[in-house]
Design an enzyme around this catalytic site. Sequence first.
Site, PDB file in Angstrom:
ATOM      1  N   ASP A  55      -5.605  -0.164  -2.391  1.00 45.69           N
ATOM      2  CA  ASP A  55      -6.287  -1.102  -3.291  1.00 45.69           C
ATOM      3  C   ASP A  55      -7.644  -1.530  -2.756  1.00 45.69           C
ATOM      4  O   ASP A  55      -7.939  -1.408  -1.572  1.00 45.69           O
ATOM      5  CB  ASP A  55      -5.442  -2.362  -3.455  1.00 45.69           C
ATOM      6  CG  ASP A  55      -5.480  -3.244  -2.196  1.00 45.69           C
ATOM      7  OD1 ASP A  55      -5.117  -2.733  -1.115  1.00 45.69           O
ATOM      8  OD2 ASP A  55      -5.899  -4.405  -2.292  1.00 45.69           O
TER       9      ASP A  55
ATOM     10  N   ASP B 236       0.246   3.308   4.147  1.00 44.86           N
ATOM     11  CA  ASP B 236      -0.735   4.071   3.391  1.00 44.86           C
ATOM     12  C   ASP B 236      -1.806   4.682   4.286  1.00 44.86           C
ATOM     13  O   ASP B 236      -2.132   5.848   4.156  1.00 44.86           O
ATOM     14  CB  ASP B 236      -1.363   3.197   2.282  1.00 44.86           C
ATOM     15  CG  ASP B 236      -1.908   1.858   2.780  1.00 44.86           C
ATOM     16  OD1 ASP B 236      -1.808   1.559   3.997  1.00 44.86           O
ATOM     17  OD2 ASP B 236      -2.435   1.096   1.955  1.00 44.86           O
TER      18      ASP B 236
ATOM     19  N   PHE C 197     -14.351   3.707   2.604  1.00 43.55           N
ATOM     20  CA  PHE C 197     -13.347   2.905   1.923  1.00 43.55           C
ATOM     21  C   PHE C 197     -12.810   3.655   0.710  1.00 43.55           C
ATOM     22  O   PHE C 197     -13.551   4.001  -0.198  1.00 43.55           O
ATOM     23  CB  PHE C 197     -13.903   1.542   1.517  1.00 43.55           C
ATOM     24  CG  PHE C 197     -12.803   0.582   1.199  1.00 43.55           C
ATOM     25  CD1 PHE C 197     -12.102  -0.052   2.222  1.00 43.55           C
ATOM     26  CD2 PHE C 197     -12.421   0.343  -0.113  1.00 43.55           C
ATOM     27  CE1 PHE C 197     -11.040  -0.907   1.938  1.00 43.55           C
ATOM     28  CE2 PHE C 197     -11.371  -0.509  -0.404  1.00 43.55           C
ATOM     29  CZ  PHE C 197     -10.685  -1.135   0.623  1.00 43.55           C
ATOM     30  N   VAL C 198     -11.510   3.900   0.717  1.00 40.60           N
ATOM     31  CA  VAL C 198     -10.887   4.686  -0.362  1.00 40.60           C
ATOM     32  C   VAL C 198      -9.872   3.846  -1.134  1.00 40.60           C
ATOM     33  O   VAL C 198      -9.323   2.873  -0.611  1.00 40.60           O
ATOM     34  CB  VAL C 198     -10.194   5.951   0.204  1.00 40.60           C
ATOM     35  CG1 VAL C 198     -11.204   6.881   0.841  1.00 40.60           C
ATOM     36  CG2 VAL C 198      -9.110   5.589   1.215  1.00 40.60           C
TER      37      VAL C 198
ATOM     38  N   ARG D  15      -4.478   0.517  -7.343  1.00 38.96           N
ATOM     39  CA  ARG D  15      -3.278   1.108  -6.739  1.00 38.96           C
ATOM     40  C   ARG D  15      -2.657   2.156  -7.654  1.00 38.96           C
ATOM     41  O   ARG D  15      -2.039   3.107  -7.189  1.00 38.96           O
ATOM     42  CB  ARG D  15      -2.230   0.016  -6.463  1.00 38.96           C
ATOM     43  CG  ARG D  15      -2.615  -0.974  -5.374  1.00 38.96           C
ATOM     44  CD  ARG D  15      -1.399  -1.742  -4.911  1.00 38.96           C
ATOM     45  NE  ARG D  15      -1.726  -2.964  -4.192  1.00 38.96           N
ATOM     46  CZ  ARG D  15      -2.012  -3.025  -2.889  1.00 38.96           C
ATOM     47  NH1 ARG D  15      -2.028  -1.928  -2.162  1.00 38.96           N
ATOM     48  NH2 ARG D  15      -2.281  -4.178  -2.320  1.00 38.96           N
TER      49      ARG D  15
ATOM     50  N   GLY E  35       0.779  -1.234   0.000  1.00 37.80           N
ATOM     51  CA  GLY E  35       0.000   0.000   0.000  1.00 37.80           C
ATOM     52  C   GLY E  35       0.812   1.286   0.000  1.00 37.80           C
ATOM     53  O   GLY E  35       0.366   2.299  -0.527  1.00 37.80           O
TER      54      GLY E  35
ATOM     55  N   LYS F 227      -8.041   7.500   9.175  1.00 35.42           N
ATOM     56  CA  LYS F 227      -9.511   7.548   9.221  1.00 35.42           C
ATOM     57  C   LYS F 227      -9.986   8.027  10.574  1.00 35.42           C
ATOM     58  O   LYS F 227      -9.463   7.607  11.600  1.00 35.42           O
ATOM     59  CB  LYS F 227     -10.084   6.143   8.972  1.00 35.42           C
ATOM     60  CG  LYS F 227     -10.040   5.737   7.532  1.00 35.42           C
ATOM     61  CD  LYS F 227     -10.873   4.496   7.286  1.00 35.42           C
ATOM     62  CE  LYS F 227     -10.567   3.964   5.901  1.00 35.42           C
ATOM     63  NZ  LYS F 227     -11.250   2.701   5.620  1.00 35.42           N
TER      64      LYS F 227
ATOM     65  N   ASP G  66      -6.188   2.734   9.847  1.00 28.74           N
ATOM     66  CA  ASP G  66      -7.624   2.465   9.936  1.00 28.74           C
ATOM     67  C   ASP G  66      -7.913   2.007  11.363  1.00 28.74           C
ATOM     68  O   ASP G  66      -7.994   2.835  12.267  1.00 28.74           O
ATOM     69  CB  ASP G  66      -7.986   1.424   8.869  1.00 28.74           C
ATOM     70  CG  ASP G  66      -9.474   1.127   8.797  1.00 28.74           C
ATOM     71  OD1 ASP G  66     -10.250   1.798   9.494  1.00 28.74           O
ATOM     72  OD2 ASP G  66      -9.880   0.220   8.045  1.00 28.74           O
TER      73      ASP G  66
HETATM   74  P1  IMP Z   1      -5.856  -1.547   9.946  1.00 25.07           P
HETATM   75  O1  IMP Z   1      -5.137  -2.719  10.516  1.00 25.07           O
HETATM   76  O2  IMP Z   1      -7.341  -1.622  10.137  1.00 25.07           O
HETATM   77  O3  IMP Z   1      -5.302  -0.206  10.413  1.00 25.07           O
HETATM   78  O4  IMP Z   1      -5.720  -1.629   8.364  1.00 25.07           O
HETATM   79  C1  IMP Z   1      -4.559  -1.356   7.742  1.00 25.07           C
HETATM   80  C2  IMP Z   1      -4.528  -1.783   6.306  1.00 25.07           C
HETATM   81  O5  IMP Z   1      -5.818  -2.017   5.772  1.00 25.07           O
HETATM   82  C3  IMP Z   1      -3.940  -0.675   5.469  1.00 25.07           C
HETATM   83  O6  IMP Z   1      -2.542  -0.744   5.417  1.00 25.07           O
HETATM   84  C4  IMP Z   1      -4.597  -0.897   4.140  1.00 25.07           C
HETATM   85  O7  IMP Z   1      -3.850  -1.828   3.376  1.00 25.07           O
HETATM   86  C5  IMP Z   1      -5.936  -1.501   4.473  1.00 25.07           C
HETATM   87  N1  IMP Z   1      -6.998  -0.476   4.466  1.00 25.07           N
HETATM   88  C6  IMP Z   1      -7.631   0.086   5.520  1.00 25.07           C
HETATM   89  N2  IMP Z   1      -8.545   0.980   5.115  1.00 25.07           N
HETATM   90  C7  IMP Z   1      -8.490   0.996   3.770  1.00 25.07           C
HETATM   91  C8  IMP Z   1      -9.186   1.757   2.746  1.00 25.07           C
HETATM   92  O8  IMP Z   1     -10.060   2.608   2.985  1.00 25.07           O
HETATM   93  N3  IMP Z   1      -8.827   1.469   1.465  1.00 25.07           N
HETATM   94  C9  IMP Z   1      -7.893   0.555   1.128  1.00 25.07           C
HETATM   95  N4  IMP Z   1      -7.204  -0.156   2.034  1.00 25.07           N
HETATM   96  C10 IMP Z   1      -7.509   0.061   3.349  1.00 25.07           C
HETATM   97 MG    MG Z   2      -4.490  -3.209   1.227  1.00 30.73          MG
END
Ligand code: IMP
Ligand code: MG
Length: 182
Positions: A158, A99, A151-152, A164, A43, A130, A102
């Site tokens: 991706d 990237d 979701f972006v 991407r 990402g 976010k 979340d």
């Molecule tokens: P987390 O563990 O929930 O913080 O998620 C982290 C990973 O989820 C990021 O590095 C992204 O690869 C993916 N991700 C989270 N939100 C999004 C989104 O809105 N679009 C695309 N990928 C996301």
């Molecule tokens: Mg991803």
Amino acid sequence: MQADLERVLFDEQTILRRLDEMAAQITHDYRDRELTVIAVLNGSIIFMADLLRRIPSPLKLDCLSVASYHGGTKSSGEVVFKQIALPDIANRHILILDDILDSGLTLAAIRDKLQTANPRSVRLCVLLRKRKAGESPVQADYVGFEIEDEFVVGYGLDYMERYRNLPCIGVLRKDLVAAAAA
Ligand code: IMP
Ligand code: MG
């Protein structure tokens, strides 16, 4: 691809202008310490390329490959490290690049894993964060843009490995996410 977006949040020019500011801040903060950047694949790859070329000081670069998403749009909470050996970061000043922050579960797992290799310091830099209810298990030290909990895709981000290479960041049409999930 552009037609698959509900709306564009940040165009390429806006992203690059923000990277100028982030790079200036990082360059200033690490002016007397050599930086080791650990980029989280896949990402952060486009973000990394554009950001690091704006930092004029010497630095080292390594990448880490993890999987946390398994195709959906919600984090599974389970983080799989795709390589056995960690980069050699003992005594170094580490800046983790990713990237998006979340749920924070992925970055928390990565930070904890890197801490076991005895770095001198660890900071976190994300392009997007976010807005979420509740506490994240990690705080980012550098954030490009704050976004709503949507979701972006694009600029490295991706959906099922697509989008991407979109030069902008936008919200993916809900019907496309729903169709793929059905
Ligand atoms: P987390 O563990 O929930 O913080 O998620 C982290 C990973 O989820 C990021 O590095 C992204 O690869 C993916 N991700 C989270 N939100 C999004 C989104 O809105 N679009 C695309 N990928 C996301
Ligand atoms: Mg991803």
